[in-house]
Design a protein around this motif. Structure first.
Motif, short mmCIF file in Angstrom:
data_model
loop_
_atom_site.label_atom_id
_atom_site.label_comp_id
_atom_site.label_asym_id
_atom_site.label_seq_id
_atom_site.Cartn_x
_atom_site.Cartn_y
_atom_site.Cartn_z
N ARG A 42 13.47 8.59 -5.79
CA ARG A 42 13.17 8.92 -7.19
C ARG A 42 12.06 8.02 -7.69
O ARG A 42 12.10 6.80 -7.50
N ARG A 52 9.39 16.99 -4.61
CA ARG A 52 8.01 16.95 -5.14
C ARG A 52 7.12 16.06 -4.27
O ARG A 52 5.95 16.37 -4.04
N ASP A 79 10.92 13.55 -7.32
CA ASP A 79 12.05 13.41 -6.40
C ASP A 79 11.49 13.67 -4.99
O ASP A 79 10.27 13.84 -4.85
N GLY A 139 8.14 11.17 -12.52
CA GLY A 139 8.82 12.46 -12.41
C GLY A 139 8.84 13.04 -11.00
O GLY A 139 8.65 14.24 -10.81
N ARG A 152 11.20 7.91 -11.35
CA ARG A 152 11.54 8.51 -12.64
C ARG A 152 10.37 8.47 -13.61
O ARG A 152 10.20 9.38 -14.41
#
Ligand code: SF4
Length: 397
Positions: free
Chosen positions: A182, A192, A189, A187, A184
């Motif tokens: 991740r 992606r 994970d 954005g 965060r």
């Protein structure tokens, strides 16, 4: 300036840690020399009792050459694993993020001459995540590597770009528990990250080192299927094909869940890890494992005879006799060999791209082994002509 060597034992994460240290030392102006170096760095492994024994042996052998030996990685963070070794062995019990800087500082930076050193290998392992926040009852890794944490996506993609520019044809995204990836803030994970890494110019093949079945979801599979560079291969640890054993292992899934999840990965070549002789594994439980491997359509099984690790919840348990572990390991390896051979035979007549990584050998897109006559480093189109003992025989297509 010092001369140095860097070696590793264990998994691809240990490999990436070792190369990080190697690059730091080269960037510091030190020179690689495996024959009698001033400094030997050894990234170690403690996943089994045998891995610690080999790590100790390698450290002792390196120490005999007389230079300073830095022992890093998993076993260096396991209490007393290197007790009693000669005084020229320095045990670096640090997290992986701090280790390379510590070693480089200790060896002493002298002039920057090779800050962008190329690794020799045709494939590059890029670490995206380290540590694990799961708590499998047998596993020492969370203890020695700490909780899961991820590298920023920009750093990972930057390294992928760098490795591709250096000429690596294949990139392997690597981590202790990759599915926990991740970023965060940005954005990201893992799904992606896979999509974007696969789009980096020059990346011809992208692979995941391993993925826990809990993380093998539609989003990840979609990302893998829709990114042309992604190789159709998945390494999904099973550990056992028996629900009672999986529960004792605290593995967070049942055999049924495992089978349903990997069924969705149709078209991917599946490989796995299995621990044999775990406490409580009786003959029926072992038969269940053989059956699960077959039903899942797994080809290569990495078989690990169980050994208790210090500090784990099963540290005091080892109920299956060594000869039974040995016999079951041989049966499972035999089943794996037969499944591999069957898969190789199905390939005869078809074509694939093979990345030649050693003289006369390489791996196809789905990570099956091929025997080909082409220069190391080439990605060649080949047709499967026959099957030998150690792979598919390919000729130029
Ligand atoms: S998922 Fe389980 S086996 Fe894998 S590193 Fe984490 S605790 Fe160990």
């Amino acid at each position: 300036m010092a001369t140095f060597s860097v070696d590793f034992l264990g998994c691809k994460v240990s490999h990436t840690d070792a190369h990080e240290i190697r690059e730091r030392l080269l960037a510091g102006g030190h020179v690689e020399d495996s024959h009698g170096p001033d400094v030997a760095v050894l990234s170690t492994c403690c996943v089994t009792h045998e891995a610690v024994r080999k790590s100790r042996k390698a450290a002792r052998q390196a120490a005999r050459k007389g230079g300073r030996v830095y022992v890093t990685g998993c076993a260096a963070n396991l209490k007393n694993a290197f007790a009693g070794l000669p005084e020229n062995v320095v045990v670096v019990s640090l997290r992986s993020e701090q280790t390379a800087a510590f070693v480089a500082r200790d060896v002493g930076a002298i002039g920057c001459v090779q800050a962008d050193a190329r690794l020799e290998r045709v494939r590059a392992f890029v670490k995206v995540q380290d540590g694990c926040s799961f708590s499998c009852s047998f596993c020492v890794i969370p203890q020695v590597r700490g909780a899961s944490r991820s590298r920023p996506a920009s750093a990972v993609l930057g390294e992928v770009e760098k490795r591709a520019a250096q000429g690596h044809r294949e990139i392997v995204l690597t981590g202790i528990n990759l599915g926990c990836y991740r970023d965060r803030v940005a954005g990201f994970d893992l799904a992606r990250l896979v999509r974007e890494a696969g789009l980096v110019p020059g990346v011809e093949r992208l692979r995941l080192s391993s993925i826990e079945v809990n993380h093998l979801d539609e989003r990840l599979l979609d990302a893998m299927r829709s990114t042309p560079a992604v190789a159709p291969h998945l390494h999904v640890p099973l550990q056992s094909g028996d629900d009672a054993v999986l529960r004792t292992m605290s593995r967070r899934y049942t055999v049924d869940v495992y089978l349903r999840r990997v069924e969705r990965a149709e078209g991917f070549n599946l490989t796995t890890d299995v621990i044999v002789g775990f406490p409580g594994e009786d003959e029926r439980a072992f038969e269940n494992t053989l059956r699960a491997v077959e039903v899942a359509g797994i080809t290569k099984v990495h078989v690990f005879p169980y050994s208790p690790r210090p500090g784990t919840r099963t540290a005091a348990d080892d109920t299956v006799p060594p000869e039974t572990k040995k016999a079951r390991s041989a049966r499972l390896r035999g089943a794996s060999d037969a499944a591999c051979r069957q898969r190789w035979l199905e390939k005869v007549g078809s074509e694939d791209f093979v990345l030649v990584d050693r003289p006369g050998r390489g791996y196809g897109d789905d990570y099956l082994p091929w025997l080909v006559d082409a220069p190391v480093g080439r990605l060649v189109r080949v047709r499967a002509q026959a099957v030998a003992d150690d792979g598919i025989v390919g000729v130029a297509a």
